[in-house]
Motif scaffolding. Structure first.
Motif, short mmCIF file in Angstrom:
data_model
loop_
_atom_site.label_atom_id
_atom_site.label_comp_id
_atom_site.label_asym_id
_atom_site.label_seq_id
_atom_site.Cartn_x
_atom_site.Cartn_y
_atom_site.Cartn_z
N ASN A 35 0.79 -1.22 0.00
CA ASN A 35 0.00 0.00 0.00
C ASN A 35 0.82 1.28 0.00
N GLY A 36 2.01 1.24 -0.52
CA GLY A 36 2.68 2.50 -0.76
C GLY A 36 4.01 2.78 -0.13
N PRO A 37 4.45 2.05 0.86
CA PRO A 37 5.77 2.40 1.38
C PRO A 37 6.84 2.07 0.34
N GLY A 38 7.92 2.84 0.36
CA GLY A 38 9.00 2.62 -0.60
C GLY A 38 9.59 1.23 -0.55
N VAL A 39 9.49 0.56 0.59
CA VAL A 39 10.06 -0.78 0.72
C VAL A 39 9.35 -1.78 -0.20
N CYS A 40 8.17 -1.44 -0.69
CA CYS A 40 7.48 -2.39 -1.57
C CYS A 40 8.03 -2.37 -2.99
N ILE A 41 8.72 -1.31 -3.38
CA ILE A 41 9.26 -1.23 -4.74
C ILE A 41 10.25 -2.37 -5.01
N PRO A 42 11.26 -2.58 -4.16
CA PRO A 42 12.19 -3.69 -4.42
C PRO A 42 11.51 -5.05 -4.43
N ILE A 43 10.61 -5.29 -3.50
CA ILE A 43 9.90 -6.57 -3.45
C ILE A 43 9.10 -6.77 -4.73
N CYS A 44 8.34 -5.76 -5.13
CA CYS A 44 7.51 -5.87 -6.34
C CYS A 44 8.36 -6.02 -7.59
N ALA A 45 9.49 -5.34 -7.65
CA ALA A 45 10.37 -5.47 -8.81
C ALA A 45 10.92 -6.90 -8.92
N VAL A 46 11.31 -7.47 -7.79
CA VAL A 46 11.84 -8.84 -7.79
C VAL A 46 10.74 -9.84 -8.14
N VAL A 47 9.55 -9.64 -7.59
CA VAL A 47 8.42 -10.52 -7.92
C VAL A 47 8.11 -10.42 -9.41
N PHE A 48 8.09 -9.21 -9.95
CA PHE A 48 7.83 -9.01 -11.37
C PHE A 48 8.88 -9.74 -12.23
N LEU A 49 10.14 -9.60 -11.86
CA LEU A 49 11.21 -10.28 -12.59
C LEU A 49 11.07 -11.80 -12.49
N ALA A 50 10.78 -12.30 -11.28
CA ALA A 50 10.62 -13.74 -11.10
C ALA A 50 9.43 -14.27 -11.91
N LYS A 51 8.38 -13.47 -12.02
CA LYS A 51 7.24 -13.85 -12.86
C LYS A 51 7.65 -13.90 -14.33
N ALA A 52 8.41 -12.91 -14.76
CA ALA A 52 8.85 -12.85 -16.16
C ALA A 52 9.73 -14.03 -16.52
N LEU A 53 10.47 -14.53 -15.53
CA LEU A 53 11.35 -15.68 -15.74
C LEU A 53 10.65 -17.01 -15.44
N PHE A 54 9.35 -16.96 -15.19
CA PHE A 54 8.54 -18.14 -14.89
C PHE A 54 9.04 -18.90 -13.66
N LEU A 55 9.59 -18.18 -12.70
CA LEU A 55 10.04 -18.81 -11.46
C LEU A 55 8.93 -18.88 -10.43
N ILE A 56 8.01 -17.93 -10.48
CA ILE A 56 6.85 -17.93 -9.59
C ILE A 56 5.63 -17.46 -10.37
N ASP A 57 4.47 -17.76 -9.81
CA ASP A 57 3.21 -17.26 -10.37
C ASP A 57 2.55 -16.45 -9.27
N ALA A 58 2.70 -15.15 -9.34
CA ALA A 58 2.20 -14.28 -8.27
C ALA A 58 1.43 -13.11 -8.86
N ARG A 59 0.56 -12.56 -8.05
CA ARG A 59 -0.17 -11.34 -8.40
C ARG A 59 0.27 -10.25 -7.43
N ILE A 60 0.49 -9.07 -7.99
CA ILE A 60 0.86 -7.91 -7.18
C ILE A 60 -0.36 -7.00 -7.11
N VAL A 61 -0.82 -6.74 -5.90
CA VAL A 61 -1.97 -5.86 -5.69
C VAL A 61 -1.49 -4.66 -4.88
N PHE A 62 -1.65 -3.48 -5.46
CA PHE A 62 -1.25 -2.24 -4.81
C PHE A 62 -2.49 -1.46 -4.42
N VAL A 63 -2.58 -1.10 -3.15
CA VAL A 63 -3.68 -0.29 -2.64
C VAL A 63 -3.12 1.09 -2.34
#
Length: 168
Positions: free
Chosen positions: A97-125
């Motif tokens: 929900n907005g703290p800067g600490v979520c940017i690195p986590i979301c970037a890594v999750v996005f990259l891992a999704k792109a590499l088919f390492l995980i199947d995750a959804r990112i929901v930002f409030v």
């Protein structure tokens, strides 16, 4: 995976997670900044003793009033520290929900999704205090998040990707 901020971000996220079905969303992984001294106790107060959750600390990507220039380096450190956390826990959902600490986590999750390492959804409030414009985190996560939720209808006019959910 629930990314906790500090102060108001923590309050908002605890309000959201209080209504989660804890049997369905198990195990929960709470991400907390390593310099945050109060959020862990607030998370623990909202959890039971079942042990179906973990609290992980990562370096804060940007301290309050830290310059944008130096935050490049601290964000890089936070991103590197996020890789083992994301790859170990393999979240299916990342809720933030907005703290800067979520940017690195979301970037890594996005990259891992792109590499088919995980199947995750990112929901930002987006934070309740953002009435007419998105936060810097919200503007960045427009590129990463699967779902952007806002608490004020005017924000839907700013971004077609945003879904109005009302006040939480």
């Amino acid at each position: 995976m629930v990314v906790m901020g500090s102060g108001g971000h923590t309050t908002e996220m605890l309000r959201i997670t209080k209504h989660l079905n804890k049997e369905r969303y198990t195990p929960r992984v709470y991400i907390v900044s390593s310099t945050d001294t109060t959020t862990i106790s607030r998370v623990l107060a909202g959890e039971d003793s079942s042990g179906t959750y973990t609290i992980c600390k990562i370096p804060r990507s940007r301290e309050v009033k830290q310059s944008y220039l130096t935050s490049i380096f601290t964000t890089a450190l936070s991103t590197v520290s996020s890789f083992p956390v994301v790859l170990w826990h393999r979240p299916q959902l990342v809720l933030c929900n907005g703290p800067g600490v979520c940017i690195p986590i979301c970037a890594v999750v996005f990259l891992a999704k792109a590499l088919f390492l995980i199947d995750a959804r990112i929901v930002f409030v987006e934070s309740l205090c953002r009435v007419k414009s998105f936060s810097l985190t919200g503007k960045i996560l427009m590129f990463f998040a699967d779902k952007i939720l806002v608490q004020w209808p005017d924000l839907c006019k700013v971004s077609k990707r945003a879904d109005y959910i009302g006040r939480l």
